[in-house]
Design a protein around this motif. Structure first.
Motif, PDB file in Angstrom:
ATOM      1  N   VAL A 192      -8.108   6.615  16.731  1.00 14.85           N
ATOM      2  CA  VAL A 192      -7.590   5.609  15.804  1.00 14.85           C
ATOM      3  C   VAL A 192      -7.280   6.243  14.456  1.00 14.85           C
ATOM      4  CG1 VAL A 192      -8.163   3.547  14.454  1.00 14.85           C
ATOM      5  CG2 VAL A 192      -8.706   3.627  16.886  1.00 14.85           C
ATOM      6  N   CYS A 193      -8.237   6.991  13.927  1.00 13.27           N
ATOM      7  CA  CYS A 193      -8.074   7.623  12.612  1.00 13.27           C
ATOM      8  C   CYS A 193      -6.993   8.699  12.627  1.00 13.27           C
ATOM      9  CB  CYS A 193      -9.396   8.221  12.144  1.00 13.27           C
ATOM     10  SG  CYS A 193     -10.678   7.013  11.789  1.00 13.27           S
ATOM     11  N   HIS A 194      -6.955   9.476  13.696  1.00 15.37           N
ATOM     12  CA  HIS A 194      -5.985  10.578  13.761  1.00 15.37           C
ATOM     13  C   HIS A 194      -4.551  10.044  13.726  1.00 15.37           C
ATOM     14  CE1 HIS A 194      -4.055  14.160  15.948  1.00 15.37           C
ATOM     15  NE2 HIS A 194      -4.387  14.562  14.735  1.00 15.37           N
ATOM     16  N   ARG A 195      -4.274   9.043  14.537  1.00 23.38           N
ATOM     17  CA  ARG A 195      -2.928   8.455  14.547  1.00 23.38           C
ATOM     18  C   ARG A 195      -2.622   7.775  13.226  1.00 23.38           C
ATOM     19  NH1 ARG A 195       2.003   9.074  15.051  1.00 23.38           N
ATOM     20  NH2 ARG A 195       3.230   7.232  15.547  1.00 23.38           N
ATOM     21  N   TRP A 196      -3.606   7.115  12.654  1.00 22.90           N
ATOM     22  CA  TRP A 196      -3.467   6.431  11.364  1.00 22.90           C
ATOM     23  C   TRP A 196      -3.031   7.422  10.281  1.00 22.90           C
ATOM     24  CZ3 TRP A 196      -8.354   3.694   8.932  1.00 22.90           C
ATOM     25  CH2 TRP A 196      -7.949   2.738   8.005  1.00 22.90           C
ATOM     26  N   GLU A 197      -3.681   8.579  10.258  1.00 23.82           N
ATOM     27  CA  GLU A 197      -3.337   9.604   9.269  1.00 23.82           C
ATOM     28  C   GLU A 197      -1.950  10.191   9.533  1.00 23.82           C
ATOM     29  OE1 GLU A 197      -6.257  12.609   8.726  1.00 23.82           O
ATOM     30  OE2 GLU A 197      -7.853  11.201   8.141  1.00 23.82           O
ATOM     31  N   GLN A 198      -1.633  10.430  10.794  1.00 25.18           N
ATOM     32  CA  GLN A 198      -0.323  10.989  11.126  1.00 25.18           C
ATOM     33  C   GLN A 198       0.804  10.087  10.627  1.00 25.18           C
ATOM     34  OE1 GLN A 198      -0.868  11.487  15.438  1.00 25.18           O
ATOM     35  NE2 GLN A 198      -0.626  13.694  15.165  1.00 25.18           N
ATOM     36  N   ILE A 199       0.635   8.788  10.811  1.00 22.77           N
ATOM     37  CA  ILE A 199       1.663   7.834  10.358  1.00 22.77           C
ATOM     38  C   ILE A 199       1.777   7.878   8.838  1.00 22.77           C
ATOM     39  CG2 ILE A 199       2.291   5.390  10.225  1.00 22.77           C
ATOM     40  CD1 ILE A 199       0.805   5.035  12.925  1.00 22.77           C
ATOM     41  N   ALA A 200       0.645   7.849   8.134  1.00 21.31           N
ATOM     42  CA  ALA A 200       0.658   7.838   6.667  1.00 21.31           C
ATOM     43  C   ALA A 200       1.332   9.082   6.100  1.00 21.31           C
ATOM     44  CB  ALA A 200      -0.766   7.716   6.133  1.00 21.31           C
ATOM     45  N   LEU A 201       1.106  10.224   6.727  1.00 20.33           N
ATOM     46  CA  LEU A 201       1.661  11.482   6.218  1.00 20.33           C
ATOM     47  C   LEU A 201       3.180  11.539   6.314  1.00 20.33           C
ATOM     48  CD1 LEU A 201      -0.990  14.041   7.519  1.00 20.33           C
ATOM     49  CD2 LEU A 201      -0.466  13.498   5.126  1.00 20.33           C
ATOM     50  N   GLU A 202       3.782  10.639   7.081  1.00 19.74           N
ATOM     51  CA  GLU A 202       5.241  10.584   7.166  1.00 19.74           C
ATOM     52  C   GLU A 202       5.865  10.134   5.851  1.00 19.74           C
ATOM     53  OE1 GLU A 202       6.235   8.137  10.508  1.00 19.74           O
ATOM     54  OE2 GLU A 202       5.212   9.435  11.950  1.00 19.74           O
ATOM     55  N   ALA A 203       5.052   9.634   4.919  1.00 21.82           N
ATOM     56  CA  ALA A 203       5.562   9.207   3.608  1.00 21.82           C
ATOM     57  C   ALA A 203       5.591  10.356   2.606  1.00 21.82           C
ATOM     58  CB  ALA A 203       4.709   8.070   3.052  1.00 21.82           C
ATOM     59  N   GLN A 204       4.995  11.490   2.960  1.00 19.17           N
ATOM     60  CA  GLN A 204       4.910  12.621   2.032  1.00 19.17           C
ATOM     61  C   GLN A 204       6.297  13.171   1.724  1.00 19.17           C
ATOM     62  OE1 GLN A 204       1.849  14.083   0.859  1.00 19.17           O
ATOM     63  NE2 GLN A 204       3.125  15.319  -0.484  1.00 19.17           N
ATOM     64  N   SER A 205       6.589  13.366   0.432  1.00 14.55           N
ATOM     65  CA  SER A 205       7.863  13.940   0.005  1.00 14.55           C
ATOM     66  C   SER A 205       7.689  14.527  -1.383  1.00 14.55           C
ATOM     67  CB  SER A 205       8.966  12.870  -0.013  1.00 14.55           C
ATOM     68  OG  SER A 205       8.754  11.961  -1.086  1.00 14.55           O
ATOM     69  N   GLU A 206       8.754  15.082  -1.933  1.00 13.09           N
ATOM     70  CA  GLU A 206       8.687  15.610  -3.301  1.00 13.09           C
ATOM     71  C   GLU A 206       8.463  14.492  -4.304  1.00 13.09           C
ATOM     72  OE1 GLU A 206      12.105  17.928  -4.188  1.00 13.09           O
ATOM     73  OE2 GLU A 206      11.632  19.514  -2.742  1.00 13.09           O
ATOM     74  N   GLN A 207       8.825  13.279  -3.936  1.00  9.82           N
ATOM     75  CA  GLN A 207       8.687  12.141  -4.847  1.00  9.82           C
ATOM     76  C   GLN A 207       7.404  11.357  -4.625  1.00  9.82           C
ATOM     77  OE1 GLN A 207      12.758  10.753  -3.613  1.00  9.82           O
ATOM     78  NE2 GLN A 207      12.922  10.208  -5.775  1.00  9.82           N
ATOM     79  N   THR A 208       6.828  11.453  -3.437  1.00 11.62           N
ATOM     80  CA  THR A 208       5.634  10.670  -3.094  1.00 11.62           C
ATOM     81  C   THR A 208       4.541  11.578  -2.558  1.00 11.62           C
ATOM     82  OG1 THR A 208       7.000   8.749  -2.511  1.00 11.62           O
ATOM     83  CG2 THR A 208       4.724   8.769  -1.709  1.00 11.62           C
ATOM     84  N   ARG A 209       3.369  11.527  -3.199  1.00 12.98           N
ATOM     85  CA  ARG A 209       2.215  12.268  -2.687  1.00 12.98           C
ATOM     86  C   ARG A 209       1.357  11.315  -1.868  1.00 12.98           C
ATOM     87  NH1 ARG A 209      -2.516  11.662  -6.319  1.00 12.98           N
ATOM     88  NH2 ARG A 209      -1.900  10.211  -7.955  1.00 12.98           N
ATOM     89  N   VAL A 210       0.796  11.825  -0.802  1.00 19.23           N
ATOM     90  CA  VAL A 210      -0.060  11.029   0.078  1.00 19.23           C
ATOM     91  C   VAL A 210      -1.498  11.518  -0.034  1.00 19.23           C
ATOM     92  CG1 VAL A 210      -0.548  10.363   2.463  1.00 19.23           C
ATOM     93  CG2 VAL A 210       1.832  10.575   1.689  1.00 19.23           C
ATOM     94  N   CYS A 211      -2.404  10.578  -0.273  1.00 16.94           N
ATOM     95  CA  CYS A 211      -3.838  10.867  -0.293  1.00 16.94           C
ATOM     96  C   CYS A 211      -4.498  10.084   0.838  1.00 16.94           C
ATOM     97  CB  CYS A 211      -4.466  10.469  -1.629  1.00 16.94           C
ATOM     98  SG  CYS A 211      -3.835  11.368  -3.061  1.00 16.94           S
ATOM     99  N   LEU A 212      -5.177  10.775   1.723  1.00  8.80           N
ATOM    100  CA  LEU A 212      -5.876  10.143   2.844  1.00  8.80           C
ATOM    101  C   LEU A 212      -7.368  10.127   2.541  1.00  8.80           C
ATOM    102  CD1 LEU A 212      -4.031  12.016   5.730  1.00  8.80           C
ATOM    103  CD2 LEU A 212      -3.543   9.721   4.869  1.00  8.80           C
ATOM    104  N   ILE A 213      -7.969   8.948   2.540  1.00 14.47           N
ATOM    105  CA  ILE A 213      -9.383   8.835   2.186  1.00 14.47           C
ATOM    106  C   ILE A 213     -10.218   8.595   3.452  1.00 14.47           C
ATOM    107  CG2 ILE A 213      -9.043   8.211  -0.211  1.00 14.47           C
ATOM    108  CD1 ILE A 213      -9.334   5.309   0.485  1.00 14.47           C
ATOM    109  N   ARG A 214     -10.955   9.630   3.833  1.00 16.82           N
ATOM    110  CA  ARG A 214     -11.833   9.554   4.998  1.00 16.82           C
ATOM    111  C   ARG A 214     -13.180   9.017   4.543  1.00 16.82           C
ATOM    112  NH1 ARG A 214     -10.210  15.426   7.779  1.00 16.82           N
ATOM    113  NH2 ARG A 214      -8.141  14.746   8.514  1.00 16.82           N
ATOM    114  N   THR A 215     -13.358   7.733   4.756  1.00 17.11           N
ATOM    115  CA  THR A 215     -14.492   7.014   4.187  1.00 17.11           C
ATOM    116  C   THR A 215     -15.712   7.051   5.091  1.00 17.11           C
ATOM    117  OG1 THR A 215     -12.895   5.528   3.151  1.00 17.11           O
ATOM    118  CG2 THR A 215     -15.180   4.795   3.206  1.00 17.11           C
ATOM    119  N   GLY A 216     -16.876   7.190   4.458  1.00 14.56           N
ATOM    120  CA  GLY A 216     -18.134   7.062   5.175  1.00 14.56           C
ATOM    121  C   GLY A 216     -18.620   5.617   5.131  1.00 14.56           C
ATOM    122  N   ILE A 217     -19.905   5.395   5.313  1.00 14.54           N
ATOM    123  CA  ILE A 217     -20.494   4.059   5.235  1.00 14.54           C
ATOM    124  C   ILE A 217     -20.606   3.674   3.761  1.00 14.54           C
ATOM    125  CG2 ILE A 217     -22.466   2.608   5.799  1.00 14.54           C
ATOM    126  CD1 ILE A 217     -20.969   3.652   8.244  1.00 14.54           C
TER     127      ILE A 217
END
Length: 300
Positions: free
Chosen positions: A141-166
């Protein structure tokens, strides 16, 4: 800064929103009436992204949407709901970012330390290579979620993925569900208690998101976990001591699996995850130790 937020009515979203100027926040929600009731009437609540041709009007997007992963047994229907609530909305956001002429400069998107799978007592951080197990639902679930989000990465948009604990907070999340048995003196470790429990105080969770929002050089993966992960045994002993309750019971792994089914892995898997990248960027934790975090959450 004009912000679009998903998941604003959730446990973390409700705590985060007061730190922004509500007049500049647009919230995506299935129920705008409920959102206004929970969050106030100064926000702009929308129930669909179809009203936006693009995201040129937004400076940042914070994506926290997702069906709670522990609330129900993982039937095939529930698994589909967990996936779709994360993947579909993230894909919609990414598509709108990518058709924007002047896209948001920041896209902060959720994930979880479950992406690492079960690592027993091995120390892991953002540089740890992922070993994806096709049979590990939470990991996939998390791996696919991150892969989709990273498709927004560009010179104009930075992507930050937050791997949250409890996330530790009294008003919701895992800790709120644990409290009653401990308050009744029935708390104890889960399984053998040796599995690591990657936790973070709610205040540090919120501080961390705002930190990433305001530090334009930060991008990529960040573990949102305290720098001192503890085993389940240590956590349960500390929780009992904080509540001044006995600690002598335990829940065998087989009982947990019988009651929760496949989702029991979330309580039995071990992630000794460290927030090295967040700290390297200059972030300081207000609650680095579990004793201090639980005392502030439950006693202050």
């Amino acid at each position: 800064m004009k912000i679009l937020m998903t998941g604003a009515t959730g446990f973390i979203g409700r705590a985060l929103l007061p730190h922004f100027n509500h007049d500049h926040v647009t919230v995506l929600t299935r129920n705008p009436t409920r959102a206004y009731h929970l969050l106030g009437h100064h926000i702009n609540a929308v129930d669909s992204l179809e009203s936006f041709d693009n995201f040129d009007e937004f400076d940042a997007i914070i994506n926290l949407a997702g069906e709670p992963i522990m609330n129900k047994r993982w039937s095939e229907k529930q698994k589909q709901k967990i996936c779709q609530s994360r993947w579909d909305i993230t894909k919609q956001l990414v598509d709108k970012i990518n058709v924007s002429t002047n896209p948001p400069h920041t896209f902060i998107s959720g994930s979880a330390v479950g992406i690492y799978g079960d690592n027993q007592d091995k120390t892991i951080d953002e540089s740890t290579p992922l070993d994806i197990n096709d049979n590990d639902f939470a990991q996939n679930v998390c791996h696919r979620w991150e892969q989709i989000a990273l498709e927004a990465q560009s010179e104009q948009t930075r992507v930050c993925l937050i791997r949250t604990g409890i996330v530790l907070g009294k008003q919701g999340g895992a800790l709120a569900r644990m409290l009653l048995p401990y308050q009744l003196g029935l708390g104890g470790k889960i399984g053998d208690g040796k599995q690591y429990f990657p936790w973070i105080h709610m205040q540090d969770m919120i501080k961390g998101i705002i930190f990433l929002l305001n530090h334009s050089e930060a991008q990529g993966v960040f573990n949102f976990t305290a720098p001192t992960p503890v085993t389940n045994s240590v956590f349960s002993q500390t929780l009992a001591a904080t509540l001044k309750r006995p600690h002598f019971l335990f829940t065998p792994a087989w009982v947990l699996k019988l009651g929760l089914g496949e989702s029991a892995q979330l309580l039995l898997d071990s992630q000794r995850a460290l927030p090295n990248k967040l700290q390297q960027e200059g972030f300081n934790f207000s609650f680095p130790c579990i004793e201090q975090a639980l005392k502030q959450t439950l006693c202050d």
